[in-house]
Enzyme design. Structure first.
Site, PDB file in Angstrom:
ATOM      1  N   LYS A 170       0.835  -1.206   0.000  1.00  0.00           N
ATOM      2  CA  LYS A 170       0.000   0.000   0.000  1.00  0.00           C
ATOM      3  C   LYS A 170       0.867   1.252   0.000  1.00  0.00           C
ATOM      4  O   LYS A 170       0.651   2.182  -0.767  1.00  0.00           O
ATOM      5  CB  LYS A 170      -0.901  -0.013   1.251  1.00  0.00           C
ATOM      6  N   ASN A 171       1.872   1.263   0.884  1.00  0.00           N
ATOM      7  CA  ASN A 171       2.664   2.484   1.058  1.00  0.00           C
ATOM      8  C   ASN A 171       3.630   2.755  -0.100  1.00  0.00           C
ATOM      9  O   ASN A 171       4.268   3.806  -0.134  1.00  0.00           O
ATOM     10  CB  ASN A 171       3.433   2.437   2.390  1.00  0.00           C
ATOM     11  N   CYS A 176      -4.724  12.270  13.717  1.00  0.00           N
ATOM     12  CA  CYS A 176      -5.378  10.999  13.413  1.00  0.00           C
ATOM     13  C   CYS A 176      -5.282  10.120  14.647  1.00  0.00           C
ATOM     14  O   CYS A 176      -4.732  10.536  15.663  1.00  0.00           O
ATOM     15  CB  CYS A 176      -4.750  10.332  12.203  1.00  0.00           C
ATOM     16  N   ARG A 227       0.672  14.025  13.943  1.00  0.00           N
ATOM     17  CA  ARG A 227       1.162  13.835  12.569  1.00  0.00           C
ATOM     18  C   ARG A 227       1.135  15.101  11.713  1.00  0.00           C
ATOM     19  O   ARG A 227       0.362  15.222  10.758  1.00  0.00           O
ATOM     20  CB  ARG A 227       0.395  12.703  11.889  1.00  0.00           C
ATOM     21  N   ASP A 266       4.681   0.192  12.212  1.00  0.00           N
ATOM     22  CA  ASP A 266       3.483  -0.441  11.652  1.00  0.00           C
ATOM     23  C   ASP A 266       3.358  -1.912  12.033  1.00  0.00           C
ATOM     24  O   ASP A 266       2.374  -2.561  11.683  1.00  0.00           O
ATOM     25  CB  ASP A 266       3.472  -0.311  10.117  1.00  0.00           C
ATOM     26  N   ARG A 286      -8.662  -0.734   4.718  1.00  0.00           N
ATOM     27  CA  ARG A 286      -7.740   0.292   4.213  1.00  0.00           C
ATOM     28  C   ARG A 286      -6.420  -0.337   3.772  1.00  0.00           C
ATOM     29  O   ARG A 286      -5.792   0.152   2.844  1.00  0.00           O
ATOM     30  CB  ARG A 286      -7.422   1.329   5.312  1.00  0.00           C
TER      31      ARG A 286
HETATM   32  C1  UD1 Z   1       4.506   6.659   6.744  1.00  0.00           C
HETATM   33  C2  UD1 Z   1       3.635   5.462   6.471  1.00  0.00           C
HETATM   34  C3  UD1 Z   1       3.026   4.927   7.782  1.00  0.00           C
HETATM   35  C4  UD1 Z   1       4.138   4.649   8.796  1.00  0.00           C
HETATM   36  C5  UD1 Z   1       5.054   5.863   8.957  1.00  0.00           C
HETATM   37  C6  UD1 Z   1       6.264   5.576   9.826  1.00  0.00           C
HETATM   38  C7  UD1 Z   1       2.803   5.927   4.238  1.00  0.00           C
HETATM   39  C8  UD1 Z   1       1.644   6.296   3.373  1.00  0.00           C
HETATM   40  N1  UD1 Z   1       2.566   5.869   5.565  1.00  0.00           N
HETATM   41  O1  UD1 Z   1       3.676   7.684   7.292  1.00  0.00           O
HETATM   42  O2  UD1 Z   1       2.331   3.718   7.484  1.00  0.00           O
HETATM   43  O3  UD1 Z   1       3.547   4.366  10.051  1.00  0.00           O
HETATM   44  O4  UD1 Z   1       5.539   6.302   7.672  1.00  0.00           O
HETATM   45  O5  UD1 Z   1       6.970   4.514   9.314  1.00  0.00           O
HETATM   46  O6  UD1 Z   1       3.881   5.666   3.750  1.00  0.00           O
HETATM   47  N2  UD1 Z   1       6.760  14.191  11.231  1.00  0.00           N
HETATM   48  C9  UD1 Z   1       6.779  15.522  11.573  1.00  0.00           C
HETATM   49  N3  UD1 Z   1       6.554  16.443  10.598  1.00  0.00           N
HETATM   50  C10 UD1 Z   1       6.321  16.091   9.303  1.00  0.00           C
HETATM   51  C11 UD1 Z   1       6.314  14.715   8.961  1.00  0.00           C
HETATM   52  C12 UD1 Z   1       6.542  13.785   9.954  1.00  0.00           C
HETATM   53  O7  UD1 Z   1       6.986  15.868  12.737  1.00  0.00           O
HETATM   54  O8  UD1 Z   1       6.129  16.978   8.453  1.00  0.00           O
HETATM   55  C13 UD1 Z   1       7.015  13.173  12.271  1.00  0.00           C
HETATM   56  C14 UD1 Z   1       5.766  12.285  12.521  1.00  0.00           C
HETATM   57  O9  UD1 Z   1       4.862  12.878  13.413  1.00  0.00           O
HETATM   58  C15 UD1 Z   1       6.408  11.027  13.054  1.00  0.00           C
HETATM   59  C16 UD1 Z   1       7.725  10.941  12.268  1.00  0.00           C
HETATM   60  O10 UD1 Z   1       7.967  12.259  11.766  1.00  0.00           O
HETATM   61  O11 UD1 Z   1       6.729  11.202  14.415  1.00  0.00           O
HETATM   62  C17 UD1 Z   1       7.745   9.980  11.129  1.00  0.00           C
HETATM   63  O12 UD1 Z   1       6.535  10.086  10.401  1.00  0.00           O
HETATM   64  P1  UD1 Z   1       6.481   9.902   8.828  1.00  0.00           P
HETATM   65  O13 UD1 Z   1       7.586   9.031   8.368  1.00  0.00           O
HETATM   66  O14 UD1 Z   1       6.322  11.222   8.185  1.00  0.00           O
HETATM   67  O15 UD1 Z   1       5.106   9.121   8.649  1.00  0.00           O
HETATM   68  P2  UD1 Z   1       4.212   9.185   7.368  1.00  0.00           P
HETATM   69  O16 UD1 Z   1       5.071   9.462   6.181  1.00  0.00           O
HETATM   70  O17 UD1 Z   1       3.022  10.026   7.598  1.00  0.00           O
END
Ligand code: UD1
Length: 419
Positions: free
Chosen positions: A22-23, A117, A122, A306, A398
Site C-alpha cells: 500500500k505504502n 489521526c 502527525r 506499523d 484500508r
Molecule cells: C509513513 C507510512 C506509515 C508509517 C510511517 C512511519 C505511508 C503512506 N505511511 O507515514 O504507514 O507508520 O511512515 O513509518 O507511507 N513528522 C513531523 N513532521 C512532518 C512529517 C513527519 O513531525 O512533516 C514526524 C511524525 O509525526 C512522526 C515521524 O515524523 O513522528 C515519522 O513520520 P512519517 O515518516 O512522516 O510518517 P508518514 O510518512 O506520515
C-alpha cells in the site's frame, strides 16, 4: 458496518500470497501526475486507501482502469485541477502526496491539512518547509495549504529533523523537474522510497543515493511515463508471520521480499519461531513455546512502528515480561485497551508499554481503532480461546487485501458478517 468473527485456537497451515505494498502504491500513483501520458503499474493491491487515492486522482483530471487483477493503467494527459479537498484528505492522510507532483507540473497545489489521526498529531511541517526551500510560496487558509511557484521550482538543500517517509517522497517528486540540484539530508530509507526512486528513474529522473540517508536529485527538463511494479507489502508480510507465531502452525508466504524485514526477522527468531528465507518467499513454523523480547520502533531498517501492535499481541502469549517502546508516534497504543478485554496484562507508561505475558488470551468483542491496531486484534482472535468479534473493520479494509480469504485459506475459522 461489518464485523469479523474468529473462532480461535486453530493452527495455520498452507500458503499465503502477499499483495503489493500500500505504502508504495500510493506515492507511485501520485507520481503519475508528474507528466502527461499513459502509466502502467503492476502489483497494485485491492484496498480502500488505493480507491481513495484513485478518487482523488479523478478529481484532478486523471482517468484510470484496472487491467487484469492487479494492473492499473493511469492516463494523466488532462491534469487541470490542483485541489485535494478535506473530504478526501481526512479519510487518508497520504493524500498529501499529490502536493509535490502537482506543484511541479502545474506550479500550484491546494491541499487540505490532514489534521490529527488516531495515532497522533502527525504534522506536515517537513513537507511544507521542503517546498519552501525549493522556492514555493505557501499560505495556510481555511485549513488548506496553498502552494504556488512562479516559473519552475529551484533546487535547494533540505534537512529533516526526523526521517519522514512521505515528506521524503513528496520532496523527491517536487525536485525531479526543478531547476538545478536538490539535496535531502536525513532522508527516510524505507524500501517504499527506493521503489518510488526506481519508478522516477525509469521516467527519466536523475537521483543519486537510493537506500541512503542523503539523496541528490538533479532536476531534468521533462519526464516520460513508464511501466513499474509495486514491491510486496512488508507490513502485510510481517503481520502474517506474527499471526502464525500467535496461532501456531507452518505457513509459507509467497511473493514477498524477506530482505525488507531485517529487524522483524531478528525479533521473531528470538521469540522462538523458525524462519526459512527464500528469495521471494518465507516459511514460518512455530512448534514450541514463545519467548519474550523487548522492542523499540525506529525508522527503517529499525523495527517498524506499523508492526508494533502485532508484536505486542505476540508478547501477551509468552510467559515473560517485554518492554515495547514506541518512538515514532505518540499515541500508538490504542490496541492496549482492546487487548486487555481479551485478558492481556499491559501497562502503558508514556511511550512505553510493559507486557506481562500469561501464555493465553480469551475471545471477546473488541473494536478496531486504526489500521495496524485492527491487525493486532485479528492476530489475538486467532490465538485466543473462544470467539472474538472485531467491529469497525473498515480500518482493516484500508490496508489488508482479502484478509479474511487469505487467513481462511490457511485454516483459520474467520468470517465477515454484517453488524
Ligand atoms: C509513513 C507510512 C506509515 C508509517 C510511517 C512511519 C505511508 C503512506 N505511511 O507515514 O504507514 O507508520 O511512515 O513509518 O507511507 N513528522 C513531523 N513532521 C512532518 C512529517 C513527519 O513531525 O512533516 C514526524 C511524525 O509525526 C512522526 C515521524 O515524523 O513522528 C515519522 O513520520 P512519517 O515518516 O512522516 O510518517 P508518514 O510518512 O506520515
Amino acid at each position: 458496518m461489518d464485523k469479523i468473527v474468529i473462532e480461535g485456537g486453530r493452527p495455520l497451515e498452507g500458503e499465503i500470497r502477499i499483495s503489493g505494498a500500500k505504502n508504495s502504491a500510493l506515492p507511485i500513483i501520485a507520481a503519475t501526475l508528474l507528466c502527461p501520458g499513459t502509466h502502467i503499474i503492476h502489483n497494485v493491491p485491492e484496498l480502500r486507501d488505493i480507491r481513495t487515492m484513485l478518487k482523488l486522482m479523478e478529481t484532478l483530471g486523471v482517468s484510470w482502469e484496472r487491467r487484469e487483477a492487479n494492473t492499473l493503467v493511469i492516463n494523466s494527459d488532462a491534469v487541470t485541477e490542483f485541489e485535494a479537498s478535506y473530504d478526501l484528505v481526512k479519510t487518508m492522510r497520504a493524500s498529501v502526496l499529490v502536493l509535490g507532483p502537482l506543484l511541479s507540473r502545474l506550479g500550484r497545489a491546494r491541499v487540505s491539512l490532514p489534521g490529527g489521526c488516531a495515532i497522533g498529531a502527525r504534522p506536515i511541517d517537513f513537507h511544507m518547509q521542503g517546498f519552501q526551500k525549493l522556492g514555493a510560496q505557501l499560505e495556510l487558509e481555511q485549513g488548506y495549504v496553498d502552494a504556488r511557484v512562479s516559473g519552475k521550482l529551484r533546487g535547494g538543500t533540505i534537512y529533516f529533523d526526523i526521517p519522514s517517509v512521505t515528506a521524503t517522497e513528496n520532496i523527491l517528486m517536487a525536485a525531479v523537474l526543478a531547476e538545478g540540484a536538490t539535496i535531502i539530508k536525513n532522508a527516510a530509507r524505507e524500501p517504499e522510497i527506493a521503489n518510488l526512486i526506481d519508478m522516477l528513474t525509469r521516467m527519466g529522473a536523475k537521483i543519486e543515493g537510493r537506500n541512503r540517508d542523503k539523496l541528490t536529485i538533479h532536476g531534468v527538463k521533462s519526464l516520460e511515463p513508464c511501466e513499474t511494479v509495486v514491491i510486496p507489502d512488508r507490513i502485510e508480510t510481517g503481520t502474517y508471520l506474527v499471526a502464525v507465531g500467535a496461532a501456531g502452525g507452518d505457513v509459507t508466504l509467497t511473493n514477498c521480499r524477506p530482505a525488507h524485514l531485517p529487524s522483524m526477522f531478528e525479533k521473531l527468531r528470538n521469540c522462538g519461531l523458525f524462519l526459512e528465507e527464500g528469495k521471494d518467499s518465507i516459511r514460518v513454523i512455530r512448534s514450541g513455546p514463545l519467548k519474550n523480547v523487548d522492542v523499540k520502533t525506529m525508522p527503517y531498517p529499525g523495527f517498524p512502528t506499523d508492526l508494533q501492535a502485532q508484536l505486542m499481541t505476540l508478547m501477551t502469549l509468552t510467559d515473560g515480561l517485554s518492554v515495547i517502546h514506541e518512538n515514532i508516534f505518540e499515541n500508538r497504543f490504542m490496541h492496549v485497551a482492546e487487548l486487555k478485554r481479551m485478558g492481556a496484562d499491559i501497562m502503558v507508561d508514556g511511550g512505553r508499554a510493559i507486557v506481562k505475558g500469561h501464555g493465553k488470551l480469551n475471545g471477546a468483542p473488541v473494536m478496531a481503532t486504526d489500521l495496524r491496531a485492527s491487525a493486532s486484534l485479528v492476530i489475538a482472535g486467532l490465538a485466543a480461546m473462544g470467539t472474538t468479534e472485531i467491529s469497525r473493520v473498515y480500518h482493516l479494509d484500508r490496508g489488508y487485501d482479502d484478509l479474511v480469504g487469505k487467513l481462511s485459506g490457511v485454516g483459520a475459522k474467520i468470517r465477515r458478517e454484517k453488524e
